[in-house]
Design a protein around this motif. Structure first.
Motif, PDB file in Angstrom:
ATOM      1  N   CYS A  96       0.823  -1.211   0.000  1.00  0.00           N
ATOM      2  CA  CYS A  96       0.000   0.000   0.000  1.00  0.00           C
ATOM      3  C   CYS A  96       0.854   1.257   0.000  1.00  0.00           C
ATOM      4  CB  CYS A  96      -0.962  -0.004   1.189  1.00  0.00           C
ATOM      5  SG  CYS A  96      -0.204   0.431   2.784  1.00  0.00           S
ATOM      6  N   MET A  97       2.092   1.162   0.513  1.00  0.00           N
ATOM      7  CA  MET A  97       3.030   2.289   0.597  1.00  0.00           C
ATOM      8  C   MET A  97       2.490   3.433   1.457  1.00  0.00           C
ATOM      9  SD  MET A  97       5.789   1.473  -0.999  1.00  0.00           S
ATOM     10  CE  MET A  97       6.407   0.302  -2.234  1.00  0.00           C
ATOM     11  N   GLY A 105       9.701   0.849   5.966  1.00  0.00           N
ATOM     12  CA  GLY A 105      10.474  -0.024   5.104  1.00  0.00           C
ATOM     13  C   GLY A 105      10.264  -1.496   5.378  1.00  0.00           C
ATOM     14  N   GLU A 106       9.207  -1.836   6.114  1.00  0.00           N
ATOM     15  CA  GLU A 106       8.862  -3.232   6.412  1.00  0.00           C
ATOM     16  C   GLU A 106       7.612  -3.601   5.614  1.00  0.00           C
ATOM     17  OE1 GLU A 106      10.741  -5.179   8.035  1.00  0.00           O
ATOM     18  OE2 GLU A 106      12.076  -3.833   9.137  1.00  0.00           O
ATOM     19  N   GLU A 107       7.748  -3.556   4.288  1.00  0.00           N
ATOM     20  CA  GLU A 107       6.584  -3.703   3.407  1.00  0.00           C
ATOM     21  C   GLU A 107       5.922  -5.065   3.527  1.00  0.00           C
ATOM     22  OE1 GLU A 107       9.765  -1.060   1.658  1.00  0.00           O
ATOM     23  OE2 GLU A 107       9.709  -3.188   2.218  1.00  0.00           O
ATOM     24  N   GLU A 112      -2.323  -4.251   4.376  1.00  0.00           N
ATOM     25  CA  GLU A 112      -3.182  -4.838   3.356  1.00  0.00           C
ATOM     26  C   GLU A 112      -2.485  -6.004   2.652  1.00  0.00           C
ATOM     27  OE1 GLU A 112      -4.519  -1.700   0.772  1.00  0.00           O
ATOM     28  OE2 GLU A 112      -4.902  -0.344   2.447  1.00  0.00           O
ATOM     29  N   ILE A 113      -1.609  -6.724   3.377  1.00  0.00           N
ATOM     30  CA  ILE A 113      -0.743  -7.715   2.750  1.00  0.00           C
ATOM     31  C   ILE A 113      -1.525  -8.824   2.041  1.00  0.00           C
ATOM     32  CG2 ILE A 113      -0.518  -9.140   4.837  1.00  0.00           C
ATOM     33  CD1 ILE A 113       2.212  -8.376   2.183  1.00  0.00           C
ATOM     34  N   ALA A 114      -2.704  -9.181   2.534  1.00  0.00           N
ATOM     35  CA  ALA A 114      -3.470 -10.266   1.906  1.00  0.00           C
ATOM     36  C   ALA A 114      -3.817  -9.954   0.456  1.00  0.00           C
ATOM     37  CB  ALA A 114      -4.746 -10.542   2.700  1.00  0.00           C
ATOM     38  N   GLY A 133       6.861  -2.121  -9.933  1.00  0.00           N
ATOM     39  CA  GLY A 133       8.267  -2.234 -10.281  1.00  0.00           C
ATOM     40  C   GLY A 133       9.206  -2.164  -9.100  1.00  0.00           C
ATOM     41  N   ARG A 134       8.736  -1.649  -7.968  1.00  0.00           N
ATOM     42  CA  ARG A 134       9.565  -1.579  -6.768  1.00  0.00           C
ATOM     43  C   ARG A 134       9.740  -2.947  -6.125  1.00  0.00           C
ATOM     44  NH1 ARG A 134       6.243   3.673  -4.726  1.00  0.00           N
ATOM     45  NH2 ARG A 134       4.593   2.378  -5.668  1.00  0.00           N
TER      46      ARG A 134
END
Length: 343
Positions: A96-97, A105-107, A112-114, A133-134
């Motif tokens: 989600c950034m 920085g713990e993406e 919303e990881i699901a 792209g990141r």
């Protein structure tokens, strides 16, 4: 079929074999890249998702998240990548950034990881995949694609907790399970300078485990045989699935030792030892983007590589069958007919 269509293999319903499918390529967002898939590993997480173990699968479902391929198109805000670049993509294809974890920085801990998996909704068992792209990582030039593919999920899954909790040389580390994750964990722990003991219920894996870098090998499942390693380890990394003897495993930890779970075993234990020995039971999910880049460089520098069986993408159901029957040694990577610069 439109030139922008994607050919893939999808589970059309719960637990069904994968079938060929064609679907429109997703529209590129400003940060997105579309990657022609040359290789894609088969992970047990794919099997879990096909069977809707996590309760989040939407059908038809195209699995696959250990991806290597070439950038064929990019959004206008993508930087650091250009068309033709070889990249690797893991389970996480975006974040989600915005949330507190992404800001740190713990993406991989995105709120919303699901919804952030590469396979949402179409993954790497296909001619192309579209991600932010990141989360597409340039690969070391000398790294073989089948090696890179496995490292994108299995590699980061074990390297992240080992680098966080076992980075001091000389630590005594137990790796529980000598399989797709475990055989990489042994290599990484050895390269980090740890004293490594492989724990397995399969005596036949002893010589292979030693070859991967284990200093010792112990057969689990017999309490008397396990007594010599009571209170032996600073850290035990558990890569296994299914039922485990938790009391047997926890007894191998030193006081204030840590058990790290990277698989999805059934968790049920008497809390007495956890409390009395001040133990920690920790889950570890993937790793952040910085750790992914570190892992790729570390693996290349230290020669950490999976043992791989290669199969054609069209053999995907055979590959899944081998995985379910525990016959993969130790990872399976599917190769596509896709070549560089084609879609």
């Amino acid at each position: 079929m439109s030139p922008s269509d994607v050919n893939g293999y999808a589970a059309m319903a719960l637990g069904q074999p994968l079938e060929p499918i064609t679907y429109p390529a997703p529209q590129l967002g400003e940060h997105d890249v579309r990657v022609s898939v040359s290789h894609c590993g088969v992970c047990f997480t794919d099997v879990h998702a096909i069977d809707d173990y996590y309760g989040i699968t939407t059908f038809p479902f195209v699995p696959g998240h250990e991806i290597v391929g070439y950038v064929e198109a990019r959004g206008r805000e993508v930087s650091g990548l250009k068309e033709g670049d070889r990249v690797g993509i893991g389970w996480q294809g975006r974040s989600c950034m915005r949330c507190e974890w992404c800001a740190q920085g713990e993406e991989q801990l995105c709120q919303e990881i699901a919804e952030m998996g590469t396979w949402e909704r179409h993954g790497g068992f296909a001619s192309s995949v579209t991600v932010d792209g990141r989360f597409a990582y340039p690969l070391p030039a000398a790294m073989a694609p089948e090696v890179a593919a496995v490292l994108m999920c299995a590699g980061i899954s074990v390297f992240s907790p080992l680098s966080a909790y076992a980075a001091r040389p000389g630590q005594k580390v137990g790796i529980h399970g000598v399989g797709g994750l475990g055989h990489l964990a042994i290599q990484f722990a050895h390269a980090l300078g740890c004293e490594v003991t492989a724990l397995s219920s399969s005596p036949a894996k002893e010589q292979e485990a030693i070859g991967f870098g284990a200093d010792h090998f112990v057969v689990t499942g017999d309490r008397a045989r396990m007594r010599p390693i009571d209170y032996a380890f600073d850290l035990v990394l558990c890569t296994a699935h299914g039922e485990l003897d938790w009391e047997e495993l926890l007894m191998t930890l030193r006081k204030r030792g840590r058990l790290v779970l990277v698989g999805f075993p059934e968790l049920s234990t008497n809390p007495t030892d956890v409390v009395a020995h001040e133990l920690s039971i920790t889950g570890s999910f993937l790793g952040n983007r910085a750790t992914m880049r570190q892992m790729l460089s570390f693996a290349q520098a230290h020669g950490v590589a999976p043992r791989v069986e290669q199969m054609a993408m069209a053999q995907v159901n055979d590959a899944i069958g081998r995985l379910k029957e525990n016959r993969a040694r130790y990872r399976i990577v599917l190769s596509s007919e896709i070549t560089r610069g084609t879609g």
